[in-house]
Design a protein around this motif. Structure first.
Motif, PDB file in Angstrom:
ATOM      1  N   LEU A   1       3.133  -0.041  -1.230  1.00 33.63           N
ATOM      2  CA  LEU A   1       3.785  -1.210  -0.634  1.00 33.63           C
ATOM      3  C   LEU A   1       3.788  -1.064   0.884  1.00 33.63           C
ATOM      4  N   GLN A   2       3.395  -2.129   1.576  1.00 30.93           N
ATOM      5  CA  GLN A   2       3.228  -2.080   3.025  1.00 30.93           C
ATOM      6  C   GLN A   2       4.108  -3.105   3.727  1.00 30.93           C
ATOM      7  N   MET A   3       4.837  -2.642   4.745  1.00 32.74           N
ATOM      8  CA  MET A   3       5.605  -3.546   5.603  1.00 32.74           C
ATOM      9  C   MET A   3       4.716  -4.030   6.738  1.00 32.74           C
ATOM     10  N   SER A   4       4.500  -5.328   6.823  1.00 35.61           N
ATOM     11  CA  SER A   4       3.741  -5.907   7.924  1.00 35.61           C
ATOM     12  C   SER A   4       4.686  -6.808   8.718  1.00 35.61           C
TER      13      SER A   4
ATOM     14  N   LEU B   1      -6.168   0.835  -3.910  1.00 36.16           N
ATOM     15  CA  LEU B   1      -4.895   1.121  -4.562  1.00 36.16           C
ATOM     16  C   LEU B   1      -4.273  -0.190  -5.059  1.00 36.16           C
ATOM     17  N   ASP B   2      -3.202  -0.073  -5.837  1.00 33.60           N
ATOM     18  CA  ASP B   2      -2.476  -1.257  -6.318  1.00 33.60           C
ATOM     19  C   ASP B   2      -1.443  -1.639  -5.255  1.00 33.60           C
ATOM     20  N   TRP B   3      -1.876  -2.459  -4.317  1.00 28.77           N
ATOM     21  CA  TRP B   3      -1.070  -2.710  -3.129  1.00 28.77           C
ATOM     22  C   TRP B   3      -0.314  -4.033  -3.180  1.00 28.77           C
ATOM     23  N   THR B   4       0.758  -4.075  -2.402  1.00 27.27           N
ATOM     24  CA  THR B   4       1.476  -5.317  -2.102  1.00 27.27           C
ATOM     25  C   THR B   4       1.861  -5.259  -0.632  1.00 27.27           C
TER      26      THR B   4
ATOM     27  N   GLY C   1      11.849  -4.907  -6.038  1.00 26.96           N
ATOM     28  CA  GLY C   1      11.437  -5.774  -7.137  1.00 26.96           C
ATOM     29  C   GLY C   1       9.947  -5.717  -7.398  1.00 26.96           C
ATOM     30  N   ALA C   2       9.154  -5.547  -6.339  1.00 24.10           N
ATOM     31  CA  ALA C   2       7.699  -5.501  -6.494  1.00 24.10           C
ATOM     32  C   ALA C   2       7.273  -4.328  -7.376  1.00 24.10           C
ATOM     33  N   LEU C   3       8.040  -3.255  -7.358  1.00 28.95           N
ATOM     34  CA  LEU C   3       7.714  -2.094  -8.182  1.00 28.95           C
ATOM     35  C   LEU C   3       7.853  -2.402  -9.669  1.00 28.95           C
ATOM     36  N   GLU C   4       8.612  -3.443  -9.985  1.00 32.19           N
ATOM     37  CA  GLU C   4       8.870  -3.809 -11.378  1.00 32.19           C
ATOM     38  C   GLU C   4       8.096  -5.056 -11.805  1.00 32.19           C
ATOM     39  N   LEU C   5       7.294  -5.621 -10.882  1.00 26.77           N
ATOM     40  CA  LEU C   5       6.577  -6.867 -11.158  1.00 26.77           C
ATOM     41  C   LEU C   5       5.083  -6.660 -10.973  1.00 26.77           C
ATOM     42  N   PRO C   6       4.333  -6.417 -12.046  1.00 26.77           N
ATOM     43  CA  PRO C   6       2.889  -6.193 -11.935  1.00 26.77           C
ATOM     44  C   PRO C   6       2.148  -7.350 -11.269  1.00 26.77           C
ATOM     45  N   GLU C   7       2.696  -8.557 -11.371  1.00 28.54           N
ATOM     46  CA  GLU C   7       2.012  -9.714 -10.790  1.00 28.54           C
ATOM     47  C   GLU C   7       1.987  -9.684  -9.260  1.00 28.54           C
TER      48      GLU C   7
ATOM     49  N   ILE D   1       0.907  -7.137  -7.565  1.00 34.82           N
ATOM     50  CA  ILE D   1      -0.206  -6.286  -7.130  1.00 34.82           C
ATOM     51  C   ILE D   1      -1.323  -7.158  -6.552  1.00 34.82           C
ATOM     52  N   GLY D   2      -1.790  -6.772  -5.374  1.00 32.94           N
ATOM     53  CA  GLY D   2      -2.857  -7.523  -4.717  1.00 32.94           C
ATOM     54  C   GLY D   2      -2.392  -8.778  -4.011  1.00 32.94           C
ATOM     55  N   ALA D   3      -1.075  -8.911  -3.800  1.00 31.06           N
ATOM     56  CA  ALA D   3      -0.532 -10.124  -3.170  1.00 31.06           C
ATOM     57  C   ALA D   3       0.111  -9.800  -1.819  1.00 31.06           C
TER      58      ALA D   3
END
Length: 294
Positions: A106-109, A137-140, A192-198, A200-202
């Motif tokens: 997970l990346q903070m931009s 990687l499986d990023w958000t 929340g992103a860690l618990e939501l596969p959807e 990934i890539g968003a």
């Protein structure tokens, strides 16, 4: 899950640590030097994200990496630059994650960055995003607007100025718009992103429910402080674009050319992120009323 958290000792990091632990996760916190203070659910690991060897093994055994590292102002003489802290640090954390077998990242931009970015801050934030997107990687990626909370720099600074000064300087007409988001809400999105596969890539633009001009932002802060209003003194934008590059060389001057351009550009989004994460963000006035002192 065990989360490797870089940049987690700062303002947003404190909110995210608490949110992760409250959800049953454990945090491996990257620090320059161990503090000796124990925090439930957190372990400290010494390292520097700008030095690859010092973080090579830090992510090993974790389920996800979260990168919150970022600066708003450069001090090249101290080695504090956008290039090092935004791009190089991200590259090193991605490498450490891959080597450590960590798939989730997970990346903070920042809201406002993109391929057409012209300021050093936004340009390096976007290049860091590109490193993440190319990582396999499986990023958000999250792009928050101005973040507010009890230990924020921006709102607390403005509140202090409003209380201390007879008039508030306003660059240009003050009609450029901001859409501040609470630090607690940013933390909820990351966790929340860690618990939501959807997710990934968003990439998500994060903003609060209130779209305020800078003038309205100042008036809201003043009202929260129990004041009827704030007297504003306009500073022509053209003049400020000449003056700021000179004065920004002084460490105590509170504005840089990058910050000037980012401010007058505005910082808003459509709020569509809330449909994914399933909660309504906190309003600006309600949020700051909980910590600003009258």
């Amino acid at each position: 899950m065990r989360i490797f958290l870089a940049g987690g000792t700062g303002f947003v990091g404190g909110h995210l640590r608490r949110e992760l632990v409250s959800r049953g996760h454990s945090v491996r916190l990257l620090v320059h030097r161990r503090s000796g203070v124990t925090e439930p659910g957190c372990e400290q690991v010494e390292g520097d994200a700008t030095v690859p060897a010092s973080v090579a093994a830090a992510a090993r055994g974790c389920d996800a990496t979260v990168n919150l590292i970022g600066i708003i102002r450069e001090f090249p003489g101290r080695g504090t630059t956008f290039e090092r802290l935004h791009v190089e640090a991200t590259r090193n954390l991605l490498s450490a994650s891959r080597e450590g077998g960590v798939r989730r990242f997970l990346q903070m931009s920042a809201l406002g960055t993109g391929p057409e970015a012209r300021t050093g801050y936004f340009e390096t934030k976007y290049r860091a995003e590109e490193e993440v997107r190319a990582s396999a990687l499986d990023w958000t990626i999250f792009r928050p607007s101005v973040v507010f909370g009890p230990k924020d720099d921006f709102v607390n600074m403005l509140a202090g100025m409003i209380k201390a000064l007879p008039a508030m300087p306003v660059i240009g007409d003050g009609n450029y718009q901001l859409q501040p988001i609470a630090a607690d809400d940013v933390a909820r999105c990351f966790a929340g992103a860690l618990e939501l596969p959807e997710t990934i890539g968003a990439t998500y633009a994060l903003c609060g429910p209130d779209r305020l001009s800078y003038n309205e932002l100042l008036d809201t802060i003043a009202r929260t402080l129990g004041m009827k209003g704030v007297f504003k003194v306009r500073n022509p934008l053209a003049l400020m674009r000449l003056v700021v590059p000179v004065l920004q060389r002084l460490p105590f001057f509170p504005l840089t050319s990058d910050q000037l351009e980012m401010l007058v550009k505005g910082n808003t989004c459509d709020g569509s992120w809330s449909a994914t994460f399933g909660f309504a963000p906190q309003s600006f006035e309600t949020g700051i009323r909980s910590y600003l002192k009258r």
